[in-house]
Design an enzyme around this catalytic site. Structure first.
Site, PDB file in Angstrom:
ATOM      1  CE1 TYR A   1     -15.182  76.241  32.757  1.00  9.68           C
ATOM      2  CE2 TYR A   1     -13.868  74.391  33.866  1.00  9.68           C
ATOM      3  CZ  TYR A   1     -14.368  75.757  33.742  1.00  9.68           C
ATOM      4  OH  TYR A   1     -13.932  76.760  34.768  1.00  9.68           O
TER       5      TYR A   1
ATOM      6  CG  HIS B   1     -17.871  83.725  31.145  1.00  9.28           C
ATOM      7  ND1 HIS B   1     -16.448  83.742  31.390  1.00  9.28           N
ATOM      8  CD2 HIS B   1     -18.132  85.021  31.211  1.00  9.28           C
ATOM      9  CE1 HIS B   1     -15.972  84.785  31.615  1.00  9.28           C
ATOM     10  NE2 HIS B   1     -16.913  85.651  31.358  1.00  9.28           N
TER      11      HIS B   1
END
Length: 166
Positions: A22, A99
């Site tokens: 991430y 996402h």
């Protein structure tokens, strides 16, 4: 032009959680970047994050009559939540799903998104920049919808004027 950004479970841990997937950017910085874009483009943006499915459903429902569009990262609920899917469908607002990672290149159980089925579009795999892409896309969608409504109102007014003259 108001957009509500809804962030799902564990996104409050960005910058700490699994940085190899991430990245190091915190959610607050992503939101600040989105707000900057909104300010520069005459948009209003509101942010909401919850780890609880019911709170996310409630927030989606609150958007009805209050927002013009939704940008949502349902996170893990993308793959499991019929309730969030149904809430998105019920409000009938332009909704973009974001996402950070490419969910199609991850574990098998992450490759199908129930919520994507009712979204206008999905942006995945571009890291935090995906949120910027979503803001650009939402601005375009809402601008086109606004122009369409304006053209319809003008045509209706002209039709009424024509009917009065007859």
């Amino acid at each position: 032009m108001k957009v509500v950004v809804i962030q799902g479970p564990n996104l409050n841990m960005l910058g700490i959680r699994e940085q190899r997937l991430y990245g190091p950017m915190k959610l607050e910085q992503i939101h600040q970047n989105m707000k900057t874009f909104a300010d520069q483009n005459g948009m209003e943006v509101e942010f909401f994050q919850s780890n609880l499915e019911g709170e996310i459903v409630d927030k989606i429902q609150e958007c009805l009559g209050d927002a013009d569009g939704i940008i949502i990262n349902p996170a893990a609920y993308s793959h499991t939540s019929i309730a969030i899917r149904d809430a998105i469908s019920a409000v009938s607002l332009p909704t973009l799903e974001v996402h950070i990672t490419n969910i199609h290149a991850r574990e098998e159980f992450r490759r199908h998104s129930l919520t994507a089925e009712v979204a206008a579009g999905v942006i995945a795999g571009f890291g935090p920049f995906g949120y910027h892409m979503a803001m650009i896309a939402m601005h375009q969608i809402l601008s086109e919808l606004g122009a369409l409504k304006e053209a319809q109102a003008k045509a209706q007014a002209q039709a009424q004027e024509g009917a009065k003259e007859s």
